[in-house]
Motif scaffolding. Structure first.
Motif, PDB file in Angstrom:
ATOM      1  N   TYR A  33       0.810  -1.226   0.000  1.00  0.00           N
ATOM      2  CA  TYR A  33       0.000   0.000   0.000  1.00  0.00           C
ATOM      3  C   TYR A  33       0.836   1.267   0.000  1.00  0.00           C
ATOM      4  CZ  TYR A  33       1.190   0.551   4.937  1.00  0.00           C
ATOM      5  OH  TYR A  33       1.876   0.717   6.107  1.00  0.00           O
ATOM      6  N   HIS A  34       2.037   1.208   0.552  1.00  0.00           N
ATOM      7  CA  HIS A  34       2.830   2.413   0.770  1.00  0.00           C
ATOM      8  C   HIS A  34       3.695   2.809  -0.419  1.00  0.00           C
ATOM      9  CE1 HIS A  34       5.487  -0.956   1.472  1.00  0.00           C
ATOM     10  NE2 HIS A  34       6.529  -0.151   1.375  1.00  0.00           N
ATOM     11  N   MET A 239       8.906   5.787   2.674  1.00  0.00           N
ATOM     12  CA  MET A 239       8.128   6.602   1.742  1.00  0.00           C
ATOM     13  C   MET A 239       6.778   7.038   2.323  1.00  0.00           C
ATOM     14  SD  MET A 239      10.037   6.637  -1.042  1.00  0.00           S
ATOM     15  CE  MET A 239      11.456   5.703  -1.623  1.00  0.00           C
ATOM     16  N   GLU A 240       6.142   6.153   3.075  1.00  0.00           N
ATOM     17  CA  GLU A 240       4.810   6.410   3.615  1.00  0.00           C
ATOM     18  C   GLU A 240       4.754   5.908   5.059  1.00  0.00           C
ATOM     19  OE1 GLU A 240       1.037   7.773   3.826  1.00  0.00           O
ATOM     20  OE2 GLU A 240       2.302   7.991   2.053  1.00  0.00           O
ATOM     21  N   PRO A 241       4.511   6.809   6.024  1.00  0.00           N
ATOM     22  CA  PRO A 241       4.170   8.223   5.844  1.00  0.00           C
ATOM     23  C   PRO A 241       5.390   9.050   5.441  1.00  0.00           C
ATOM     24  CG  PRO A 241       4.404   7.722   8.171  1.00  0.00           C
ATOM     25  CD  PRO A 241       4.522   6.417   7.466  1.00  0.00           C
ATOM     26  N   SER A 242       5.138  10.153   4.755  1.00  0.00           N
ATOM     27  CA  SER A 242       6.252  10.987   4.304  1.00  0.00           C
ATOM     28  C   SER A 242       6.959  11.653   5.483  1.00  0.00           C
ATOM     29  CB  SER A 242       5.767  12.041   3.311  1.00  0.00           C
ATOM     30  OG  SER A 242       4.770  12.859   3.899  1.00  0.00           O
ATOM     31  N   MET A 243       6.189  12.064   6.486  1.00  0.00           N
ATOM     32  CA  MET A 243       6.782  12.598   7.710  1.00  0.00           C
ATOM     33  C   MET A 243       6.642  11.542   8.797  1.00  0.00           C
ATOM     34  SD  MET A 243       8.251  15.439   7.202  1.00  0.00           S
ATOM     35  CE  MET A 243       8.554  15.858   8.919  1.00  0.00           C
ATOM     36  N   THR A 244       7.684  10.776   8.978  1.00  0.00           N
ATOM     37  CA  THR A 244       7.692   9.701   9.974  1.00  0.00           C
ATOM     38  C   THR A 244       7.836  10.283  11.377  1.00  0.00           C
ATOM     39  OG1 THR A 244      10.093   9.534   9.811  1.00  0.00           O
ATOM     40  CG2 THR A 244       8.780   8.149   8.309  1.00  0.00           C
ATOM     41  N   PRO A 245       7.605   9.468  12.402  1.00  0.00           N
ATOM     42  CA  PRO A 245       7.833   9.961  13.774  1.00  0.00           C
ATOM     43  C   PRO A 245       9.245  10.510  13.969  1.00  0.00           C
ATOM     44  CG  PRO A 245       6.583   7.928  13.845  1.00  0.00           C
ATOM     45  CD  PRO A 245       6.972   8.129  12.399  1.00  0.00           C
TER      46      PRO A 245
END
Length: 283
Positions: A33-34, A239-245
């Motif tokens: 999915y990512h 890649m997903e999420p684009s802004m990781t923790p």
């Protein structure tokens, strides 16, 4: 002809049709999915006017060898991109791999020859370094803290070593794999300082997450976020999420951050060339 019918036919004319002549490419992943590669690669095909399409194939590790065996026999199939968790497994499923892929221990891009032979290479490291350079960052001379020792992390480590970093600390949940990667780096780059002592994050210029930690909300943090300070450059291959923790924590501390998508963008033409969709010398 009424205006609605005209607009509908005009839209169909503008859509690139998939036919029996279309050359097919794929990306293999689990989960799928990512992935961002289909959108990015198909935009390149459209821009170049190529009768090619890249589609996502969701395949679990247990089914990878069987799928690859079938792809060998597809005569309109040109090649594929392998991503998590298949990069290391692809090394043994290819008939031929590049020297870089052999050093790194993983493959992320495979070309199918007309006779069904599979030729693999690894482009993640080149993509990472070029993405940094596109933001005006030269990694030469830097001290790097790298999370992960799998296919993507190994490629990034070798890419950084080739670009002239001074030191790499490898941090991994499996200490054995961290030691193995460190040994391969030392063998290929004897002058490079390499460590698996991950106790001191602060004494580094660049922090890179090459692992999958941060892809899911339930994941553990790849590092102790309290160790990040404003002078760190912080990059994530996810890649997903684009802004990781990790990237959110770093940005909150004033760090310059580097999301994963530009790494893909920087290697997409290299992938298209290796798979034979674009000539090697085409920009």
């Amino acid at each position: 002809m009424n205006s609605e019918r005209y607009e509908a036919e005009k839209t169909l004319d503008e859509v690139r049709l998939i036919t029996g002549r279309t050359r097919v490419f794929a990306i293999l992943a689990d989960p799928i999915y990512h992935v961002k590669t289909p959108q990015t690669m198909n935009a390149v095909f459209d821009d170049q006017g190529l009768d090619c399409v890249l589609v996502p194939f969701h395949v679990a590790p247990a089914g990878l060898a069987a799928l690859v065996g079938g792809l060998r026999r597809m005569q309109n199939f040109g090649g594929f991109i392998a991503t998590v968790p298949h990069k290391t497994s692809m090394l043994d499923l290819c008939d031929e791999v590049s020297i870089a892929a052999r050093h790194i221990g993983a493959v992320n891009c495979v070309r199918r020859e007309n006779d069904g032979r599979l030729v693999g290479t690894m482009l993640d490291g080149i993509g990472f370094v070029e993405a940094m350079r596109s933001r005006g960052v030269d990694v030469a001379g830097m001290r790097v803290f790298l999370v992960g020792a799998g296919g993507a992390s190994s490629a990034i480590a070798f890419g950084l070593a080739d670009a002239g970093v001074r030191h790499i600390t490898v941090s991994n949940r499996s200490a054995v794999r961290a030691v193995e990667l460190a040994a391969r780096l030392t063998a290929a780059y004897p002058s490079l300082s390499v460590s698996t002592d991950a106790s001191d994050i602060g004494d580094h210029d660049l922090i890179v997450n090459g692992s999958t930690l941060g892809m899911l909300p339930s994941d553990a943090d790849p590092i102790d976020f309290t160790c990040i300070h404003a002078k760190h450059l912080v990059a994530d291959a996810i890649m997903e999420p684009s802004m990781t923790p990790l990237l959110r924590a770093a940005r909150s501390k004033g760090c310059v951050v580097f999301p994963g998508k530009p790494m893909l963008d920087s290697q997409i033409l290299l992938m298209a060339r290796h798979m034979g969709a674009l000539p090697v010398n085409q920009a």
